[in-house]
Design a protein around this motif. Structure first.
Motif, PDB file in Angstrom:
ATOM      1  N   LEU A  79       0.810  -1.220   0.000  1.00 58.29           N
ATOM      2  CA  LEU A  79       0.000   0.000   0.000  1.00 58.29           C
ATOM      3  C   LEU A  79       0.844   1.271   0.000  1.00 58.29           C
ATOM      4  O   LEU A  79       0.306   2.372  -0.141  1.00 58.29           O
ATOM      5  CB  LEU A  79      -0.928   0.000   1.222  1.00 58.29           C
ATOM      6  N   GLY A  80       2.142   1.126   0.186  1.00 57.01           N
ATOM      7  CA  GLY A  80       3.027   2.276   0.149  1.00 57.01           C
ATOM      8  C   GLY A  80       3.044   3.105   1.418  1.00 57.01           C
ATOM      9  O   GLY A  80       3.333   4.308   1.372  1.00 57.01           O
ATOM     10  N   HIS A  81       2.788   2.476   2.559  1.00 55.39           N
ATOM     11  CA  HIS A  81       2.794   3.190   3.837  1.00 55.39           C
ATOM     12  C   HIS A  81       4.045   2.811   4.620  1.00 55.39           C
ATOM     13  O   HIS A  81       4.234   1.649   4.993  1.00 55.39           O
ATOM     14  CB  HIS A  81       1.551   2.846   4.651  1.00 55.39           C
ATOM     15  N   GLU A  82       4.872   3.797   4.893  1.00 56.05           N
ATOM     16  CA  GLU A  82       6.112   3.552   5.602  1.00 56.05           C
ATOM     17  C   GLU A  82       5.901   3.476   7.104  1.00 56.05           C
ATOM     18  O   GLU A  82       6.541   2.681   7.796  1.00 56.05           O
ATOM     19  CB  GLU A  82       7.125   4.663   5.282  1.00 56.05           C
ATOM     20  N   ARG A  83       4.976   4.297   7.629  1.00 50.46           N
ATOM     21  CA  ARG A  83       4.778   4.388   9.085  1.00 50.46           C
ATOM     22  C   ARG A  83       3.293   4.548   9.366  1.00 50.46           C
ATOM     23  O   ARG A  83       2.621   5.362   8.736  1.00 50.46           O
ATOM     24  CB  ARG A  83       5.565   5.572   9.634  1.00 50.46           C
ATOM     25  N   VAL A  84       2.774   3.767  10.316  1.00 49.68           N
ATOM     26  CA  VAL A  84       1.327   3.739  10.545  1.00 49.68           C
ATOM     27  C   VAL A  84       1.005   3.754  12.029  1.00 49.68           C
ATOM     28  O   VAL A  84       1.851   3.482  12.879  1.00 49.68           O
ATOM     29  CB  VAL A  84       0.681   2.487   9.909  1.00 49.68           C
ATOM     30  N   ARG A  85      -0.243   4.060  12.317  1.00 48.53           N
ATOM     31  CA  ARG A  85      -0.806   3.900  13.650  1.00 48.53           C
ATOM     32  C   ARG A  85      -1.452   2.518  13.690  1.00 48.53           C
ATOM     33  O   ARG A  85      -2.240   2.189  12.795  1.00 48.53           O
ATOM     34  CB  ARG A  85      -1.828   5.006  13.919  1.00 48.53           C
ATOM     35  N   LEU A  86      -1.148   1.722  14.705  1.00 54.49           N
ATOM     36  CA  LEU A  86      -1.664   0.360  14.795  1.00 54.49           C
ATOM     37  C   LEU A  86      -2.696   0.256  15.907  1.00 54.49           C
ATOM     38  O   LEU A  86      -2.469   0.736  17.021  1.00 54.49           O
ATOM     39  CB  LEU A  86      -0.530  -0.630  15.101  1.00 54.49           C
ATOM     40  N   VAL A  87      -3.827  -0.404  15.599  1.00 57.12           N
ATOM     41  CA  VAL A  87      -4.861  -0.669  16.594  1.00 57.12           C
ATOM     42  C   VAL A  87      -5.260  -2.133  16.448  1.00 57.12           C
ATOM     43  O   VAL A  87      -5.714  -2.558  15.380  1.00 57.12           O
ATOM     44  CB  VAL A  87      -6.104   0.219  16.384  1.00 57.12           C
ATOM     45  N   GLY A  88      -5.080  -2.920  17.498  1.00 56.67           N
ATOM     46  CA  GLY A  88      -5.420  -4.336  17.434  1.00 56.67           C
ATOM     47  C   GLY A  88      -6.236  -4.755  18.634  1.00 56.67           C
ATOM     48  O   GLY A  88      -6.074  -4.217  19.737  1.00 56.67           O
ATOM     49  N   CYS A  89      -7.114  -5.731  18.422  1.00 57.34           N
ATOM     50  CA  CYS A  89      -7.956  -6.247  19.501  1.00 57.34           C
ATOM     51  C   CYS A  89      -7.672  -7.722  19.727  1.00 57.34           C
ATOM     52  O   CYS A  89      -7.613  -8.500  18.767  1.00 57.34           O
ATOM     53  CB  CYS A  89      -9.431  -6.051  19.154  1.00 57.34           C
ATOM     54  N   SER A  90      -7.481  -8.124  20.972  1.00 58.13           N
ATOM     55  CA  SER A  90      -7.247  -9.512  21.364  1.00 58.13           C
ATOM     56  C   SER A  90      -6.019 -10.040  20.615  1.00 58.13           C
ATOM     57  O   SER A  90      -4.946  -9.462  20.714  1.00 58.13           O
ATOM     58  CB  SER A  90      -8.506 -10.347  21.133  1.00 58.13           C
ATOM     59  N   TRP A  91      -6.157 -11.130  19.852  1.00 60.52           N
ATOM     60  CA  TRP A  91      -5.000 -11.631  19.111  1.00 60.52           C
ATOM     61  C   TRP A  91      -4.451 -10.557  18.179  1.00 60.52           C
ATOM     62  O   TRP A  91      -3.232 -10.411  18.012  1.00 60.52           O
ATOM     63  CB  TRP A  91      -5.360 -12.883  18.327  1.00 60.52           C
ATOM     64  N   GLY A  92      -5.340  -9.753  17.588  1.00 65.55           N
ATOM     65  CA  GLY A  92      -4.886  -8.641  16.766  1.00 65.55           C
ATOM     66  C   GLY A  92      -4.072  -7.639  17.557  1.00 65.55           C
ATOM     67  O   GLY A  92      -3.153  -7.000  17.032  1.00 65.55           O
ATOM     68  N   GLY A  93      -4.381  -7.488  18.849  1.00 64.19           N
ATOM     69  CA  GLY A  93      -3.592  -6.622  19.706  1.00 64.19           C
ATOM     70  C   GLY A  93      -2.182  -7.143  19.892  1.00 64.19           C
ATOM     71  O   GLY A  93      -1.213  -6.379  19.906  1.00 64.19           O
ATOM     72  N   ARG A  94      -2.076  -8.470  20.021  1.00 67.47           N
ATOM     73  CA  ARG A  94      -0.740  -9.047  20.159  1.00 67.47           C
ATOM     74  C   ARG A  94       0.036  -8.938  18.852  1.00 67.47           C
ATOM     75  O   ARG A  94       1.245  -8.702  18.847  1.00 67.47           O
ATOM     76  CB  ARG A  94      -0.824 -10.505  20.606  1.00 67.47           C
ATOM     77  N   VAL A  95      -0.647  -9.104  17.711  1.00 65.80           N
ATOM     78  CA  VAL A  95       0.025  -8.910  16.420  1.00 65.80           C
ATOM     79  C   VAL A  95       0.563  -7.487  16.331  1.00 65.80           C
ATOM     80  O   VAL A  95       1.692  -7.260  15.865  1.00 65.80           O
ATOM     81  CB  VAL A  95      -0.939  -9.210  15.255  1.00 65.80           C
ATOM     82  N   ALA A  96      -0.232  -6.510  16.782  1.00 66.52           N
ATOM     83  CA  ALA A  96       0.216  -5.119  16.757  1.00 66.52           C
ATOM     84  C   ALA A  96       1.431  -4.914  17.660  1.00 66.52           C
ATOM     85  O   ALA A  96       2.376  -4.201  17.296  1.00 66.52           O
ATOM     86  CB  ALA A  96      -0.927  -4.210  17.187  1.00 66.52           C
ATOM     87  N   VAL A  97       1.429  -5.531  18.838  1.00 64.38           N
ATOM     88  CA  VAL A  97       2.581  -5.443  19.741  1.00 64.38           C
ATOM     89  C   VAL A  97       3.809  -6.064  19.079  1.00 64.38           C
ATOM     90  O   VAL A  97       4.905  -5.478  19.089  1.00 64.38           O
ATOM     91  CB  VAL A  97       2.283  -6.143  21.082  1.00 64.38           C
TER      92      VAL A  97
END
Length: 261
Positions: A79-97
């Motif tokens: 998508l061409g994004h170098e730096r992003v804000r991450l928001v994850g819930c439950s397992w998605g939260g751990r993926v974000a971490v």
């Protein structure tokens, strides 16, 4: 939805709005649609990216070893994004971490809603839930496995079903069923969470927890909030484990100013 294809299959994703990019990563019993109620508000100021993890929603189950953090990196490159804000819930939260630990230069800020803790010593209630799900799947009773998970993750231990919006159960049932069908193959091929040290996370971090969630995740949320330097803990009074479903308005109120930083 759009797709990103690779040697392991494809990842489905959707992009909404315009502005600084925000990536929303769903729970392990859901898919990208769990964020439906919060996307319109976020998309007023952000490019909102949602995707289905492998074996969830419209993304194909993996055909070989893969890493959730590598998948997210490839998606951002695509998508061409170098730096992003991450928001994850439950397992998605751990993926974000994990992504923040693995690729710190690509994360502007981190929001982890009720993420699990690798190697956590689960309570008897959590062990009983896991045994009930395992028994149902071993017996080929997918409907019972769905019921067990709905009771644990949507209703929670602190309320009755009459206290839960019936529309939320209808919304979650299909994605949950898909996740259970693909659970074994995803578990076989996923490389799992990283062993990185959360005390090295240096980006603005918000940890969220529903006050109606089980005690294990209450404890885990406080571990993250105290372990990540400068992290803020946000509690959602009307939410159990799946905060974006239970408390979307309250979540928007918290995310708006945090993501604007």
């Amino acid at each position: 939805m759009l797709t990103l294809a690779d040697e392991l299959g494809h990842l489905s994703y959707t992009v909404t709005g315009d502005g600084p990019p925000v990536v929303l990563i769903h729970a392990g019993v859901a898919d990208h649609r769990m964020w439906d109620a919060v996307v319109p508000a976020l998309a007023e100021r952000h490019t909102v990216i949602r995707y289905d993890l492998r074996g969830f929603g419209e993304s194909a189950p993996p055909t070989g070893p893969f890493s959730e953090t590598d998948d997210l990196r490839r998606l951002l490159d695509h998508l061409g994004h170098e730096r992003v804000r991450l928001v994850g819930c439950s397992w998605g939260g751990r993926v974000a971490v994990d992504f923040t630990l693995t690729h710190p230069d690509r994360v502007h800020s981190l929001v982890a809603l009720c993420p699990p803790w690798p190697g956590y010593a689960w309570s008897a209630d959590m062990v009983a839930y896991d045994e009930a799900e395992t028994a149902a799947l071993a017996a080929g009773d997918l409907d019972e496995a769905v019921r067990v998970n709905m009771d644990m993750w949507l209703r929670g231990s602190a309320r009755q079903w009459q206290d839960v919006d019936a529309a939320l159960a209808d919304q979650l049932r299909g994605p949950l069923r898909t996740s259970l069908v693909n659970q074994d193959i995803v578990g076989t091929h996923s490389q799992g969470p990283t062993s990185g040290d959360i005390t090295t996370i240096a980006v603005p971090t918000l940890v969220g927890i529903g006050r109606l969630d089980i005690a294990d995740f209450q404890d885990i949320a406080h571990r993250y909030a105290t372990g990540i330097p400068g992290a803020t803990l946000a509690e959602f009074a009307t939410a159990a484990h799946l905060i974006p479903l239970d408390a979307p308005t309250e979540l928007i109120g918290v995310l708006g100013p945090f993501l604007a930083r």
